[in-house]
Design an enzyme around this catalytic site. Structure first.
Site, PDB file in Angstrom:
ATOM      1  N   LYS A 141       1.186 -14.162 -18.175  1.00  0.00           N
ATOM      2  CA  LYS A 141       1.274 -14.570 -16.774  1.00  0.00           C
ATOM      3  C   LYS A 141       0.499 -15.859 -16.534  1.00  0.00           C
ATOM      4  O   LYS A 141       0.993 -16.795 -15.908  1.00  0.00           O
ATOM      5  CB  LYS A 141       0.756 -13.460 -15.860  1.00  0.00           C
ATOM      6  CG  LYS A 141       0.873 -13.788 -14.371  1.00  0.00           C
ATOM      7  CD  LYS A 141       0.336 -12.657 -13.493  1.00  0.00           C
ATOM      8  CE  LYS A 141       1.238 -11.451 -13.533  1.00  0.00           C
ATOM      9  NZ  LYS A 141       0.829 -10.411 -12.556  1.00  0.00           N
TER      10      LYS A 141
ATOM     11  N   GLU B 191      -5.842 -14.023 -26.515  1.00  0.00           N
ATOM     12  CA  GLU B 191      -5.099 -13.611 -27.708  1.00  0.00           C
ATOM     13  C   GLU B 191      -3.730 -14.273 -27.754  1.00  0.00           C
ATOM     14  O   GLU B 191      -3.297 -14.783 -28.796  1.00  0.00           O
ATOM     15  CB  GLU B 191      -4.944 -12.084 -27.728  1.00  0.00           C
ATOM     16  CG  GLU B 191      -6.248 -11.320 -27.833  1.00  0.00           C
ATOM     17  CD  GLU B 191      -6.885 -11.008 -26.490  1.00  0.00           C
ATOM     18  OE1 GLU B 191      -7.782 -10.155 -26.458  1.00  0.00           O
ATOM     19  OE2 GLU B 191      -6.493 -11.624 -25.470  1.00  0.00           O
TER      20      GLU B 191
ATOM     21  N   GLY C  84       1.123  -5.788 -15.468  1.00  0.00           N
ATOM     22  CA  GLY C  84       1.610  -5.967 -16.827  1.00  0.00           C
ATOM     23  C   GLY C  84       2.085  -4.684 -17.480  1.00  0.00           C
ATOM     24  O   GLY C  84       3.123  -4.643 -18.142  1.00  0.00           O
ATOM     25  N   ARG C  85       1.333  -3.589 -17.292  1.00  0.00           N
ATOM     26  CA  ARG C  85       1.694  -2.327 -17.959  1.00  0.00           C
ATOM     27  C   ARG C  85       2.911  -1.661 -17.322  1.00  0.00           C
ATOM     28  O   ARG C  85       3.387  -0.639 -17.828  1.00  0.00           O
ATOM     29  CB  ARG C  85       0.489  -1.382 -17.974  1.00  0.00           C
ATOM     30  CG  ARG C  85      -0.084  -1.067 -16.590  1.00  0.00           C
ATOM     31  CD  ARG C  85      -1.446  -0.396 -16.723  1.00  0.00           C
ATOM     32  NE  ARG C  85      -2.090  -0.158 -15.438  1.00  0.00           N
ATOM     33  CZ  ARG C  85      -2.791  -1.056 -14.773  1.00  0.00           C
ATOM     34  NH1 ARG C  85      -2.921  -2.280 -15.258  1.00  0.00           N
ATOM     35  NH2 ARG C  85      -3.373  -0.752 -13.628  1.00  0.00           N
TER      36      ARG C  85
ATOM     37  N   GLU D  97      -5.816   2.524 -18.362  1.00  0.00           N
ATOM     38  CA  GLU D  97      -6.078   1.293 -17.624  1.00  0.00           C
ATOM     39  C   GLU D  97      -5.813   1.492 -16.141  1.00  0.00           C
ATOM     40  O   GLU D  97      -6.462   0.863 -15.296  1.00  0.00           O
ATOM     41  CB  GLU D  97      -5.210   0.147 -18.173  1.00  0.00           C
ATOM     42  CG  GLU D  97      -5.609  -1.227 -17.634  1.00  0.00           C
ATOM     43  CD  GLU D  97      -4.951  -2.363 -18.395  1.00  0.00           C
ATOM     44  OE1 GLU D  97      -5.481  -2.751 -19.456  1.00  0.00           O
ATOM     45  OE2 GLU D  97      -3.906  -2.856 -17.936  1.00  0.00           O
TER      46      GLU D  97
ATOM     47  N   HIS E 255      -0.584  18.024 -39.717  1.00  0.00           N
ATOM     48  CA  HIS E 255      -1.337  17.994 -40.966  1.00  0.00           C
ATOM     49  C   HIS E 255      -2.625  17.182 -40.830  1.00  0.00           C
ATOM     50  O   HIS E 255      -3.202  16.765 -41.837  1.00  0.00           O
ATOM     51  CB  HIS E 255      -0.453  17.440 -42.081  1.00  0.00           C
ATOM     52  CG  HIS E 255       0.757  18.291 -42.335  1.00  0.00           C
ATOM     53  ND1 HIS E 255       0.762  19.330 -43.239  1.00  0.00           N
ATOM     54  CD2 HIS E 255       1.988  18.291 -41.765  1.00  0.00           C
ATOM     55  CE1 HIS E 255       1.947  19.912 -43.238  1.00  0.00           C
ATOM     56  NE2 HIS E 255       2.711  19.301 -42.348  1.00  0.00           N
TER      57      HIS E 255
ATOM     58  N   LYS F 292     -13.391  -9.783 -21.469  1.00  0.00           N
ATOM     59  CA  LYS F 292     -12.768 -11.086 -21.734  1.00  0.00           C
ATOM     60  C   LYS F 292     -13.768 -12.212 -21.494  1.00  0.00           C
ATOM     61  O   LYS F 292     -13.900 -13.145 -22.290  1.00  0.00           O
ATOM     62  CB  LYS F 292     -11.553 -11.290 -20.820  1.00  0.00           C
ATOM     63  CG  LYS F 292     -10.335 -10.442 -21.141  1.00  0.00           C
ATOM     64  CD  LYS F 292      -9.222 -10.802 -20.179  1.00  0.00           C
ATOM     65  CE  LYS F 292      -7.972  -9.989 -20.410  1.00  0.00           C
ATOM     66  NZ  LYS F 292      -6.900 -10.335 -19.441  1.00  0.00           N
TER      67      LYS F 292
END
Length: 546
Positions: free
Chosen positions: A205, A211, A266-267, A352, A383, A511
């Site tokens: 955005k 990153e 965003g999510r 979040e 397992h 951040k």
């Protein structure tokens, strides 16, 4: 220090719920099923291609009545209306949360709904050009590989859905994902790519997320090193961003920049141009079917009575475990290899969104909100961590998820997969008592002294709660509905806890401090007021890299 608001101040009948919780200390799910042979039918609801069986939970009609009373006090029905019509439910950022507008297919009535269709049309045009070979790279080669560069909501959702819909991949391009700031991810991927036929999608955005920007700069340098003229970078980069000027400065043609809107977090954004890698993988028709499946669940959420509403029930039940019975975690166990990334996606969606310690009025809370979400695909988990579920001491509500039909022809393996899903939920509920353990050992010919030593170790307490969500088959429509169900479950919990599920201020501090540490590394100027551990670790990194 600010006084923390107790949950008894929020709900007038909280003491009733507490008293009712004590009743379940002396009751088991096995007893509940024995007392009500119709329990499974009464506690199952279906909508939008999904079927939720919530009968294996520590609930009865009284529990549901008390929980629905809380929902009424929280004004949940009205909160749902506000969410769907675009009220500014994200109060700390003064915005709506209109991810539902991204999959709305009726007559557009709001500005947000009207903005969606042109972007999807533009996206369809881009994908058609790439798939057909009309879009070529700097040397004239057809695009064969598309790489999505993003992180968080710009990565987890598209990555999860692209994997989940593997049977629907068109084969026109290969779709890859890069998210981590660790250069190993993009470096390793580039070893298998041909720069002349690679298209990069940069999803950010702000076009400044650390990153994403660093990975995009690495991709840009790699393209130039591989012979792409700087003037032709636009043939290899597309952006999804609200910062057009920064994307253009990077070298992306303005016509290949797609918008991100403030009214979608965003999510919650995989239904928008953020979902472009999904559409590249499965085609625009299947991407629209994904949206349609979510829209069908949206309609159910809006219209179904609360007591027959899948996301509402999921939210109420998790609220009951978190605040009534003391659970601080939940497991998501999809019995489908293609859904292996769903737990990671839901970690962000739930943690979040609802990892908050103040309510919408800014008051500190004295009750639990949010829970740790974890899990993996079945039967792998059986397992590893299922030992803890069966014989551990931690209360873990579980969502089992199972498509009944497979896309592959290996029917015998699908039978065992779904059989294990059903059996695990059954075993976790019924358990095995001491007498049954002894009887089993006797049947094996074990002598009584050994039985006394071993029997307790073979006891399974049982009484572990779970939901089971089934669908006929995993498809774009049923996957869309499943994701939307969890989105609305999260919102339901946010309303019950009176928190804002749509901001994420907790992400920002890390951040900011990360930027400060990186600057200290670059300049070797380490602030003296930092704690001694941080100073030592920064010095250690500088020493190791000089």
């Amino acid at each position: 220090m600010q006084t923390k608001k107790p949950i008894s101040d929020v709900y007038s009948n909280w003491s009733q719920l507490q008293e009712h919780a004590k009743e379940w200390q002396n009751r088991t799910l096995k007893q509940a099923f024995e007392a009500d042979t119709n329990r499974a039918s009464r506690y199952t609801v279906a909508a939008a291609g999904l079927e939720l069986d919530y009968s294996k939970n520590h609930i009865d009609d009284t529990t549901l009545s008390l929980l629905l009373s809380l929902a009424e006090q929280a004004d949940l029905k009205n909160a749902i209306k506000k969410l769907l019509r675009g009220d500014h439910v994200n109060n700390t950022e003064d915005r709506p949360a209109l991810h539902t507008a991204l999959r709305f297919s009726g007559e557009a009535k709001t500005d947000e709904q009207r903005e969606v269709a042109p972007v999807l049309d533009k996206m369809a045009g881009l994908i058609e050009r790439v798939h057909s070979g009309a879009w070529t790279g700097f040397s004239g080669k057809k695009i064969t590989d598309v790489v999505n560069i993003g992180i968080g909501g710009s990565d987890l959702g598209p990555r999860m859905v692209t994997k989940a819909l593997t049977p629907f991949h068109t084969g026109d391009v290969n779709v890859h994902f890069v998210a981590n700031i660790d250069g190993a991810e993009i470096f390793d991927l580039c070893q298998s790519l041909d720069a002349e036929s690679t298209l990069w999608l940069v999803a950010s955005k702000s076009f400044s997320t650390l990153e994403t920007l660093q990975n995009a700069l690495t991709a840009r340098s790699w393209m130039l090193d591989k012979g792409c003229p700087e003037a032709d970078l636009g043939k290899h980069f597309v952006a999804i961003s609200s910062k057009v000027d920064k994307a253009v400065e990077f070298g992306i043609d303005e016509e290949n920049i797609f918008p991100m809107w403030d009214w979608v977090g965003g999510r919650y954004s995989l239904w928008s141009a953020i979902g472009m890698p999904i559409a590249f993988a499965v085609g625009m028709e299947n991407f629209n079917k994904l949206r349609q499946g979510a829209a069908a669940l949206d309609d159910h959420f809006a219209e179904a009575p609360l007591e027959r509403n899948i996301p509402v029930l999921m939210g109420l039940i998790m609220f009951w475990y978190s605040n009534g019975l003391g659970a601080d975690n939940q497991a998501v166990l999809p019995y489908a290899n293609h859904l292996q990334l769903l737990p990671a996606y839901l970690q962000q969606l739930e943690m979040e969104s609802n990892g908050k310690s103040v309510n919408k009025q800014g008051e500190r809370l004295g009750y639990q909100t949010g829970s740790v979400v974890w899990g993996t695909e079945g039967t792998n988990g059986q397992h590893s961590f299922h030992q803890l579920l069966h014989q551990g001491t931690v209360l873990t509500p579980i969502d089992f998820i199972a498509p009944l039909k497979a896309h592959h022809p290996l029917a015998h393996q699908q039978k065992y997969l779904v059989a294990n899903c059903i059996a695990q939920s059954q075993a976790l509920m019924t358990g095995r008592d001491l007498e049954a353990s002894k009887a089993e050992l006797r049947a094996q010919g074990v002598n009584e002294s050994e039985i006394d030593l071993l029997a307790e170790h073979k006891v399974h307490p049982g009484n572990n709660p779970s939901n089971t969500i089934v669908m006929e088959q995993l498809s774009p429509e049923t996957l869309g509905a499943l994701i939307a169900a969890y989105e609305h479950k999260v919102f339901t919990l946010g309303v019950l806890w009176n928190i804002n599920s749509f901001d994420q201020w907790g992400v920002e501090l890390g951040k900011l401090l990360g930027t400060h540490v990186a600057t200290a590394i670059d300049t070797t100027d380490i602030p003296s007021d930092w704690d001694s551990s941080t100073q030592k670790l920064v010095k250690r990194f500088i020493e190791a890299n000089n």
